[in-house]
Design an enzyme around this catalytic site. Structure first.
Site, PDB file in Angstrom:
ATOM      1  N   LYS A 190       2.828  23.243   9.678  1.00 13.02           N
ATOM      2  CA  LYS A 190       4.005  23.437   8.829  1.00 13.02           C
ATOM      3  C   LYS A 190       4.040  22.380   7.719  1.00 13.02           C
ATOM      4  O   LYS A 190       5.003  21.612   7.592  1.00 13.02           O
ATOM      5  CB  LYS A 190       5.278  23.422   9.685  1.00 13.02           C
ATOM      6  CG  LYS A 190       5.533  24.767  10.386  1.00 13.02           C
ATOM      7  CD  LYS A 190       6.783  24.738  11.216  1.00 13.02           C
ATOM      8  CE  LYS A 190       7.886  25.595  10.650  1.00 13.02           C
ATOM      9  NZ  LYS A 190       7.678  27.050  10.850  1.00 13.02           N
ATOM     10  N   GLU A 226       0.728  37.025   7.912  1.00 12.19           N
ATOM     11  CA  GLU A 226       2.108  36.695   8.269  1.00 12.19           C
ATOM     12  C   GLU A 226       3.081  37.464   7.391  1.00 12.19           C
ATOM     13  O   GLU A 226       2.712  38.041   6.367  1.00 12.19           O
ATOM     14  CB  GLU A 226       2.355  35.195   8.079  1.00 12.19           C
ATOM     15  CG  GLU A 226       1.427  34.333   8.918  1.00 12.19           C
ATOM     16  CD  GLU A 226       2.061  33.010   9.293  1.00 12.19           C
ATOM     17  OE1 GLU A 226       3.244  33.003   9.664  1.00 12.19           O
ATOM     18  OE2 GLU A 226       1.347  31.998   9.204  1.00 12.19           O
TER      19      GLU A 226
HETATM   20  C1  LIG Z   1       7.662  28.305  11.280  1.00 12.20           C
HETATM   21  C2  LIG Z   1       6.795  29.429  10.902  1.00 12.20           C
HETATM   22  C3  LIG Z   1       6.598  30.544  11.738  1.00 12.20           C
HETATM   23  C4  LIG Z   1       7.338  30.756  13.023  1.00 12.20           C
HETATM   24  O1  LIG Z   1       7.162  29.733  13.952  1.00 12.20           O
HETATM   25  P1  LIG Z   1       8.229  29.560  15.127  1.00 12.20           P
HETATM   26  O2  LIG Z   1       7.725  28.403  15.894  1.00 12.20           O
HETATM   27  O3  LIG Z   1       8.262  30.791  15.899  1.00 12.20           O
HETATM   28  O4  LIG Z   1       9.525  29.279  14.445  1.00 12.20           O
HETATM   29  C5  LIG Z   1       5.686  31.496  11.346  1.00 12.20           C
HETATM   30  N1  LIG Z   1       5.034  31.407  10.170  1.00 12.20           N
HETATM   31  C6  LIG Z   1       5.212  30.370   9.337  1.00 12.20           C
HETATM   32  C7  LIG Z   1       4.445  30.317   8.071  1.00 12.20           C
HETATM   33  C8  LIG Z   1       6.101  29.347   9.660  1.00 12.20           C
HETATM   34  O5  LIG Z   1       6.288  28.343   8.821  1.00 12.20           O
END
Ligand SMILES: *Cc1c(COP(=O)(O)O)cnc(C)c1O
Length: 341
Positions: A190, A226
């Site tokens: 992230k 995604e």
């Molecule tokens: C945070 C995020 C997710 C989802 O992750 P969770 O842990 O389920 O909240 C999926 N894709 C991206 C690009 C993210 O930043």
């Protein structure tokens, strides 16, 4: 009590959206390569003081996490698998050359922030308190190299549904000209730098009536990666499919939990490359993340094709009810996923 005495308007729990509201208290810790992390402290919500040459502002050396505190039907406040967020943040810290925050420090901080903002945790079923841990290089740096000093901050915001309408199926469009992450890049963590480049295609799709965009892989422009900042699932003939984690896809904790939950319900889950043509041929599709939880996909536009999935599918609904039931404390948590604050 935190910030007692401040005049505050009553909170209208029925009109919560996924938007920023200033809350009472936040956590701040300072760290450096030389001295490691300070213990950190809870302070009133306030702006941060940063050099304009801070590494995070100039080179994007930073990451965030997202998690939720919820109120159970009997009034307790719980977190969902917070140790997974801690581990993912530590992995991201290594990728971005930042000092790791230990799992125990991370969990202590998010619990404290939930606790000292507990008046902002919506009643059961009305929303959640979204917790946002951020970690970044805070000291001045002119050359492109890691900062010496870091900050770990956790703030909280009460939120309602991420997509307007909650369980109303959303319409998505496949981005034809933009990709989210390339092999060898930072798509699997992230990292803050992963998100601004998606704003332009996402904004454009929204202005044309779509809720979000679907990203395909950057190499072949063929496999689903995604949905904006959420993971993708589809269901065909009762089998659940989700793109395998190849390094360019963010390993969502909701994604992992859905896989585990679906298998416990006797469903077959296949993690593999999911081509867009296969996804369009499926019976159901949904996206999943902390913010979106499970959002059913009603339609996907891809070039000349507009595939309609109809209403909310049975498998999507069953997974949604089980997962939100466990998260919110209305169903028994046989996985031991929830942690009381
Ligand atoms: C945070 C995020 C997710 C989802 O992750 P969770 O842990 O389920 O909240 C999926 N894709 C991206 C690009 C993210 O930043």
């Amino acid at each position: 009590m935190a910030a007692a005495g401040r005049e505050r308007p009553p909170i209208d729990w029925d009109s919560l959206t996924f938007s920023f509201t200033e809350t009472d208290r936040m956590f701040v810790a300072n760290g450096s390569w030389e001295d490691g992390w300070s213990e950190g402290r809870m302070v009133d919500f306030q702006p941060l003081n940063l050099s304009p040459a801070a590494c995070v502002l100039n080179y994007g050396q930073g990451l965030f996490e997202g998690m939720k505190a919820r109120r159970t039907p009997d009034g307790k406040i719980t977190l969902f698998r917070p140790e997974m967020n801690a581990r993912r943040a530590a992995e991201g810290a290594r990728r971005l050359v930042m000092p790791e925050v230990s799992e125990s420090m991370f969990i202590k901080a998010v619990k404290k922030v939930a606790e000292e903002n507990k008046r902002w945790v919506p009643p059961h079923g009305k929303g959640e308190l979204y917790l946002r841990p951020i970690l970044f290089g805070s000291s001045a740096r002119l050359g492109v190299s890691p900062a010496e000093e870091y900050m770990f901050v956790v703030f909280a915001v009460p939120v309602g549904p991420y997509f307007k309408g909650g369980m109303t199926p959303i319409s998505l469009r496949v981005s034809q000209n933009h990709h989210r992450a390339a092999p060898g890049g930072s798509g699997g963590v992230k990292a803050i730098g992963n998100y601004a480049p998606g704003m332009m295609p996402s904004k454009r799709a929204k202005s044309e009536g779509y809720s979000e965009i679907i990203y395909l892989d950057a190499v072949e422009h063929n496999y689903v990666e995604e949905v904006g900042a959420a993971n993708f699932f589809c269901v065909k003939d009762g089998i659940v499919y989700t793109p395998e984690l190849t390094g360019t896809i963010l390993p969502g904790i909701t994604r992992l939990s859905i896989i585990e939950l679906a298998r416990s319900m006797g469903l077959t889950v296949v993690e593999e490359k999911v081509s867009i043509d296969f996804a369009l041929s499926c019976d159901e599709a949904f996206c999943a993340g902390t913010a979106a939880v499970i959002s059913p996909i009603g339609s996907i536009q891809h070039g000349e094709i507009e595939e309609d999935f109809g209403g909310v599918g049975d498998t999507t609904l069953a997974l949604y009810e089980r997962l939100t039931g466990i998260m919110g404390g209305a169903l028994e948590d046989s996985f031991n996923w929830t942690v009381e604050v």
